[in-house]
Design a protein around this motif. Structure first.
Motif, PDB file in Angstrom:
ATOM      1  N   PHE A  34       0.821  -1.213   0.000  1.00 38.34           N
ATOM      2  CA  PHE A  34       0.000   0.000   0.000  1.00 38.34           C
ATOM      3  C   PHE A  34       0.853   1.260   0.000  1.00 38.34           C
ATOM      4  CE2 PHE A  34      -2.784  -3.179   1.815  1.00 38.34           C
ATOM      5  CZ  PHE A  34      -4.017  -2.879   1.277  1.00 38.34           C
ATOM      6  N   THR A  35       2.160   1.110   0.189  1.00 36.26           N
ATOM      7  CA  THR A  35       2.951   2.308   0.475  1.00 36.26           C
ATOM      8  C   THR A  35       4.161   2.515  -0.427  1.00 36.26           C
ATOM      9  OG1 THR A  35       4.125   1.004   2.120  1.00 36.26           O
ATOM     10  CG2 THR A  35       2.344   2.380   2.919  1.00 36.26           C
ATOM     11  N   GLY A  43      -4.759   0.424  -3.564  1.00 34.81           N
ATOM     12  CA  GLY A  43      -5.863   1.008  -2.797  1.00 34.81           C
ATOM     13  C   GLY A  43      -7.211   0.577  -3.338  1.00 34.81           C
ATOM     14  N   ASP A  74       0.112  -4.233   5.133  1.00 34.70           N
ATOM     15  CA  ASP A  74       0.996  -3.578   4.171  1.00 34.70           C
ATOM     16  C   ASP A  74       2.364  -4.257   4.210  1.00 34.70           C
ATOM     17  OD1 ASP A  74       2.248  -1.702   2.524  1.00 34.70           O
ATOM     18  OD2 ASP A  74       2.928  -0.573   4.271  1.00 34.70           O
TER      19      ASP A  74
END
Lengths: 409, 357
Positions: A34-35, A43, A74
């Motif tokens: 997610f990062t 997302g 994540d």
């Protein structure tokens, strides 16, 4: 006191008898990035997955009071964090995993096979994992990049012919970007076109050097093979270099966000799609009604019906169908019965959201059918039918690569 | 009181040169070593395989880098590339039929030679310019690995490590992989502590502090800098091989990307430049803090504490992590090692306030 104890015992016994099989909570590990690198898709994709699982629980799709729970973490696209998340989710009882990250999938593939846990690798990971005889617990589930390249080439053939034409493939300089290479190589001989590859450096924020070369090459068609922010840059730079939008054909990673970033020039650009986009589908409408409107949605409502959202819904629709079929074998559901459930799926199309897919012990790709859609300025409009392109060639490439993998070990 | 000094006299030079002069320190180290050796017996596979094992390996990597950055003062922002060379070299050597023990040494040598070639840049440039030169190494190695299928392993660029045994111990079970990694990390730790006391170690420090001053007192900067790159790259190369064989067991180019180099630099800086204990603490912090925070935040979210979107939930641990790094560096710019040192010094004279040193 004795009476009370007896009463308690009897009640417990009766309760136990009246529910012969305890309802089961099937756990899926959605351990995604997610990062870091895959943020452009994760997302919306994960939102679709979670919303669909909420719909499954609301409707009782799995029957007998069985539910399904997502373990979401994540991993930041880092293999060591993926390994930790995998081991933890495995302890918590997860039997199906979706990492949506090529490096994390690669680091866990062998372990998951040894643990007999199902790993789904829709639109990422190794294409040759479609060979279920070599990779029994891995399900690419949707068309591999090879099948996507074949579908786009076939679309070019149908719309303008291929004989004597020139195709430029402009790709990110990574293993992913080079995936269509072997397919183009094989098809160029078969169909009589020539092609040339123009790589640009990762992450693709700056591609003018590659595109000025493309301009000199004067291609009839252009394939763009990248992901994330680089895709909008590809389309923009292509148009600046005199390529018409109609000539541009993209891998699956081109969505509404990219269209918004490119602007009105985007009209006419084509892409491969494995699932339909938009909200005009029974499943999406039921999600809207029973999950989103009930306040149980897992993210921004505006994303519902986006390409990547629907992609997430489709992956979970197939996985839940496999779990449902697997549960028919008896409880509890394990990695092995879930795999058997996948291989029982035949002609499943998620109520029209995706082409009918059939998985067998040999074919974990599910046929490889997809279609091409075109951006009309507001939404993606399909311009071809659901079908698998050059399936024999794709199967041959899959088997060759899988055999090579099997021979090495 | 805790680090009892009374009754500890050194009456010979040899006793005064001991690595751990204070008995408490010595017992602490022995105790930790025994705990580490027995870890497979009492740590669950989840924590051994996902926390302790990577921590041990990355500590070895941080030690290799801190030899170069901390002792010799040569900045290196492409250390993941050095490890990549070691990892790929070892796999290809084992596949070619060379015994694992020798393949480990050879892969270290190959990394050392290539690392020293790029280290040659250090002979002409310093500081930020050297950072640029080592970054170039990172990108060149990445490019070569990705673009030469013979190295990366073909279409999907994933190479699985073959089955090997080390001194007749098959490196297959989690415990055996852990012990091999631990053995290498302990070896590096002991080497690092001793190298500081050799003429080579002192020459490195002299170069770090001022290279032309070092030249004036007779240290050859050319030789010493190259040796620093060579030694550090050798250590990094073998660590890369250990990482491939003991932890990942399937290598892809992304495992040794630029972000990994930055992580390694962060480990060395957060831990404390040139410190042994700092390398262990820094590696543990940079590697494990994000994992702990992610699980903590997810746990809080599951209990309904922070009702927010998955996207925010995933970024929250990173924000806390970033704040922690800034916090630690504000509190103690010399890193976690210095924080440990402060605590130790406090207990050295506790219940009194001032130490002699």
């Amino acid at each position: 006191m004795t009476f009370l104890r007896k009463l308690a015992l009897t009640t417990a016994l009766v309760a136990g008898l009246s529910a012969p099989v305890a309802a089961e909570d099937v756990k899926f590990g959605l351990l995604q990035d997610f990062t870091a690198v895959y943020t452009f898709v994760t997302g919306q994709y994960n939102q679709g997955q979670q919303d669909y699982l909420a719909l499954v629980n609301a409707e009782g799709t799995l029957g007998d009071g069985n539910t399904v729970t997502a373990i979401v973490r994540d991993t930041g696209n880092q293999p060591q964090r993926g390994i930790e998340a995998y081991n933890r989710a495995k302890e918590e009882g997860a039997i199906l995993f979706d990492f949506l990250s090529t490096p994390v999938s690669a680091a866990i593939l062998d372990q998951a096979q040894a643990d007999k846990n199902v790993v789904i690798t829709p639109a990422h990971g190794r294409g040759d994992a479609s060979d279920g005889t070599v990779f029994p617990y891995v399900f690419p589930m949707l068309p591999t990049y090879w099948a996507q390249a074949a579908a786009l080439i076939e679309h070019m053939k149908e719309t303008g012919g291929l004989e004597g034409k020139k195709i430029a493939i402009v790709h990110i300089d990574s293993p992913f970007g080079r995936e269509p290479g072997p397919i183009l190589e094989a098809l160029s001989k078969q169909e009589g076109f020539e092609f040339q590859a123009f790589p640009y450096a990762s992450p693709g924020n700056e591609q003018s050097a590659a595109w000025s070369e493309v301009r000199r090459y004067r291609p009839d068609y252009v394939l763009i093979w990248g992901a994330g922010g680089g895709q909008a840059v590809s389309v923009r730079t292509a148009i600046q270099n005199g390529i018409r939008p109609e000539q541009i054909h993209s891998v699956i990673w081109l969505a509404e966000t990219d269209a918004a970033n490119v602007g009105p020039q985007m009209k006419g650009v084509k892409r491969f799609e494995a699932t339909a986009s938009g909200t005009d589908h029974p499943i999406i409408q039921r999600i809207q009604e029973k999950v989103i409107d009930a306040g149980k949605g897992s993210g921004d409502q505006a994303n519902v019906g986006n390409s990547y959202y629907n992609l997430g819904v489709a992956t979970m629709a197939v996985a839940v169908e496999a779990a449902r079929l697997g549960l028919e074998e008896g409880q509890p559901l394990t990695g092995e019965t879930l795999k058997a459930g996948f291989e029982k799926i035949a002609g499943f199309d998620a109520e029209g959201l995706m082409p009918p897919v059939t998985y067998t012990a040999e074919d974990h790709q599910g046929g490889g059918a997809g279609r091409v859609s075109e951006w009309d300025g507001e939404k993606w409009v399909p311009v071809s039918e659901w079908k698998a392109s050059y399936p024999e060639l794709i199967r041959q490439v899959i088997e060759e690569s899988a055999a090579k993998y099997a021979a090495e070990h | 009181m805790f680090y009892r000094l009374s009754g500890t006299y050194h009456t010979s030079y040899q006793a005064d040169r001991k690595l751990w002069k204070i008995p408490t320190d010595r017992w602490l180290v022995i105790g930790l070593l025994i705990l580490a050796l027995l870890a497979p017996l009492y740590v669950s596979p989840l924590y051994l395989g996902s926390y302790v094992l990577p921590w041990v390996i990355w500590s070895a990597a941080a030690l290799s880098l801190t030899l170069l950055m901390g002792l010799a003062g040569q900045l290196h922002f492409g250390f993941a590339a050095v490890m990549a060379i070691g990892a790929y070299a070892s796999i290809h050597l084992v596949r070619a039929g060379i015994p694992f023990e020798i393949a480990l040494l050879l892969s270290g040598l190959i990394s050392a030679v290539i690392g020293a070639v790029f280290g040659g840049a250090a002979l002409r440039v310093k500081g930020l310019y050297l950072v640029m030169a080592t970054l170039a190494m990172q990108y060149l190695v990445d490019w070569v690995v990705v673009n030469v299928p013979a190295i990366s392993g073909g279409a999907h660029a994933t190479l699985r490590t073959p089955e090997v045994s080390f001194l007749f111990l098959p490196i297959e079970s989690l415990a055996s992989r852990y012990w091999l990694a631990l053995g290498w990390a302990v070896l590096l730790t002991v080497f690092f502590m001793n190298v500081k006391r050799t003429s080579f170690g002192r020459a490195l420090v002299a170069i770090r502090d001022k290279d032309f001053a070092a030249a004036v007192i007779g240290v050859d900067p050319f030789r010493t800098k190259l040796m620093a790159f060579f030694t550090s790259s050798f250590m990094g190369g073998v660590t890369g091989a250990i990482l491939a064989f003991c932890f990942y067991r399937a290598v892809t180019p992304e495992q040794f990307g630029f972000n990994v180099s930055i992580q390694l630099v962060a480990m060395v800086l957060v831990g404390g430049l040139g410190s042994v204990i700092g390398s262990w603490l820094g590696a543990g912090f940079v590697l494990l803090a994000p994992i702990f925070l992610t699980n903590l935040v997810s746990g809080l979210a599951a209990s309904g504490w922070v009702p927010v979107s998955q996207n925010f939930l995933s970024h929250l641990p990173l924000m806390i992590y970033g704040a922690m790094i800034i916090g630690f560096l504000l509190l103690e710019p010399l890193g976690l090692a210095k924080i440990y040192d402060n605590i130790r010094k406090y207990f050295l004279v506790w219940p009194f306030r001032h130490a002699r040193s």
